[in-house]
Design a protein around this motif. Sequence first.
Motif: not given
Length: 330
Positions: A79-103
């Motif tokens: 990616p060149v960049f990702s754009a997103y909004t930050y609204t507080g909170g945030g997720q703590k570490k959890n189990k490893t997840r599978k990485w996805m692709i863009e079909p």
Amino acid sequence: MQLFFFTVLLVLGFPFIMTEVVDSFSQCSGFFFEGEPPKINDILERSISLDNDRYKLICQKYNGTKRYATLYDIKNKIPVFSAYTYTGGGQKKNKTRKWMIEPQLEMTDEMREPCVSQACTQDYTNQSNLSRGHLFPKSYAADKDTAKSTFTLTNAVPQIESFNSGSWSNMEKKVKNEMDSHCKKDNSMILAYVLTGAVPSQNKLMKEKVNIPSHMWTAFCCYNITSQKWVAQAHWAENIDESNGKCKTISEKSLKDLQDFLKINYKETILFKDQCLEMLNAHVSQPLEADSDDQQYDEEQSLLAFLISLPAKVWVGLRNYKYEFVWTLF
């Protein structure tokens, strides 16, 4: 043909995210400050890709909801960049997840190997010193579904592992704390517009396919209720090994500084509107008036200078007076 391609991906074990490759970022403009994406010379202008054969616009969608936006380079496969909004909170570490692709990046009328236009999980295997570096960090996500949506390889770049877990991680935590403290439209609502990107290297590739960025960068713009102004802060750093234990500190910079830096690779770059040019420096305090300790020091220095100036006979008199005073106390 599309159904057949999705079936092939599933059979081969490629989990995919149902996002949208779009013609204009106007379809997910809410992730950009005042609805306007960055302007990058010869790449992106007025929400439109200027080279659609290479730079793809993605509205990252998960469980029926658009979560963030990504400008993806299918030549460098990062990616060149990702754009997103930050609204507080945030997720703590959890189990490893599978990485996805863009079909949708792989749709073609011809039969071919999967992941021609993007990185795949297999590209990261047996890469001991490289990790999948999030642009939109999972720790910034406001809820679990948004956190899950960040695990797509269109939101990741090959990042030196010690850099990813070292100074870059430390900077992300610091910026998160500053956005929590200073990015409030009122006394309770946190809101910051964030852009995070990567600068492609000239010739460093992972498995002769995926570009390993030379630098990582990030910037946010938000309304500061204290100053009642839109303010911004930026960071960037070289994607280099930090395993020698010397974890560098990534200092905060102004938005203008970052845009000037990006000109080296992209020529003209405008990340946010001019309202965001004022820098948020959370460590600057107001100058303090001289306190009582300073005043006392000045008074003591004046008294000392006066006593030194007294002639010797006065000192003798003061000494005799001291003895007489002490004698009367008894």
